[in-house]
Enzyme design. Structure first.
Site, mmCIF file in Angstrom:
data_model
loop_
_atom_site.group_PDB
_atom_site.id
_atom_site.type_symbol
_atom_site.label_atom_id
_atom_site.label_comp_id
_atom_site.label_asym_id
_atom_site.label_seq_id
_atom_site.Cartn_x
_atom_site.Cartn_y
_atom_site.Cartn_z
ATOM 1 N N LEU A 113 0.875 -1.293 0.058
ATOM 2 C CA LEU A 113 0.082 -0.071 0.098
ATOM 3 C C LEU A 113 0.762 1.299 0.045
ATOM 4 O O LEU A 113 1.885 1.222 0.676
ATOM 5 C CB LEU A 113 -0.872 0.002 1.069
ATOM 6 C CG LEU A 113 -1.935 -1.121 1.428
ATOM 7 C CD1 LEU A 113 -2.640 -1.026 2.733
ATOM 8 C CD2 LEU A 113 -2.981 -1.133 0.011
ATOM 9 N N ASP A 114 0.541 2.491 -0.772
ATOM 10 C CA ASP A 114 1.308 3.207 -0.582
ATOM 11 C C ASP A 114 1.628 4.150 0.420
ATOM 12 O O ASP A 114 0.661 3.943 1.402
ATOM 13 C CB ASP A 114 0.721 4.341 -1.812
ATOM 14 C CG ASP A 114 0.698 3.795 -3.233
ATOM 15 O OD1 ASP A 114 1.247 3.239 -3.418
ATOM 16 O OD2 ASP A 114 -0.318 4.420 -3.837
ATOM 17 N N TYR A 115 2.546 4.915 0.462
ATOM 18 C CA TYR A 115 2.876 5.677 1.799
ATOM 19 C C TYR A 115 1.782 6.363 2.488
ATOM 20 O O TYR A 115 1.370 6.510 3.590
ATOM 21 C CB TYR A 115 3.849 6.799 1.504
ATOM 22 C CG TYR A 115 4.516 7.469 2.723
ATOM 23 C CD1 TYR A 115 5.527 6.957 3.456
ATOM 24 C CD2 TYR A 115 4.077 8.711 3.073
ATOM 25 C CE1 TYR A 115 5.961 7.395 4.852
ATOM 26 C CE2 TYR A 115 4.688 9.432 3.933
ATOM 27 C CZ TYR A 115 5.631 8.952 4.957
ATOM 28 O OH TYR A 115 6.173 9.843 5.797
#
Length: 247
Positions: A113-115
């Site tokens: 999952l992205d930052y």
């Protein structure tokens, strides 16, 4: 067995990347890179990509012998913003590993999952399960809560549902989108996709001129975050592990 932990049979034969993944070294792809760097040896000889290992082989990483006795562990994390889905980070950013209990085994994130993306993340050292959940051909449904600025027209929604070109030659598969709340300031939707391209949902909405300002993964299949606070983690139950292995 209440914790969902399982152990590998004593006698086995498997690919070197799978063996390393089950040690919690990283994903199979990351383990392929480690092998290519010449850091892994089998019975004193440098391993090559595609090599098989058995329960009788001595496998070492950076000179340290790895145990054949692997206890599979499975965790469910409600990932908050502000951390990355890696075992370590060269930019010294906080990683999801720091949210695990101190007695957790050597596991790795299944997918990323992205930052700035929140939500459901599985961590395990079970290479087979990680592969099952991430390989595109299995089309495992993943549902996200998406909020964009302003309203979204039916034309835009239908275009997204049919698939859009997010990069040159890269077209997303059909997806499900259900609008759950909307006004002039924002629109909230549940978006279900069956692949996991890098920043896929954000790029999809950019194609139709919309900026995603909140993104949270809510479900993998029917597995949800119910009862798990942001930043909290728990072990998966044996029933949940069985469900995921049979998705």
């Amino acid at each position: 067995m209440r914790s969902g932990a399982q152990t590998r049979p004593l006698f086995f034969t498997m690919r070197i990347n799978k063996f390393l993944a089950e040690q919690g070294i990283g994903s199979r792809r990351a383990c392929d890179e480690i092998v290519a760097e010449g850091r892994v040896s089998v019975n004193g000889k440098t391993a090559k990509a595609g090599d098989d290992v058995t329960g009788e082989d001595v496998v070492s990483l950076d000179g340290k012998i790895l145990s054949h006795k692997v206890k599979y562990e499975y965790y469910l994390l409600n990932k908050p913003k502000g951390c990355v889905c890696t075992v370590s980070d060269d930019k010294e950013r906080k990683t999801v590993m720091e949210l695990l209990p101190q007695n957790a085994g050597r596991v790795f994130p299944v997918g990323r999952l992205d930052y700035d993306t929140e939500g459901l993340l599985i961590l395990t050292n079970d290479g087979d399960l990680a592969y099952r959940l991430t390989v595109p051909k299995n089309e495992i449904p993943k549902t996200y809560l998406v909020r964009v600025e302003g309203t979204v027209t039916q034309t835009q929604l239908n275009r997204l549902r049919a698939g859009v070109e997010i990069e040159r030659g890269v077209i997303t598969k059909k997806c499900k989108i259900v609008v759950i709340e909307t006004d002039k300031k924002y629109t909230k939707m549940h978006v279900t996709i069956t692949e996991g391209k890098n920043r896929e949902i954000r790029k999809m909405f950019e194609v139709v001129g919309k900026n995603v300002d909140f993104l949270k993964r809510m479900k993998i299949g029917d597995l949800t975050l119910t009862g798990l606070d942001r930043g909290a983690v728990r072990r998966l139950s044996p029933e949940e592990v069985f469900y995921l292995k049979n998705l």
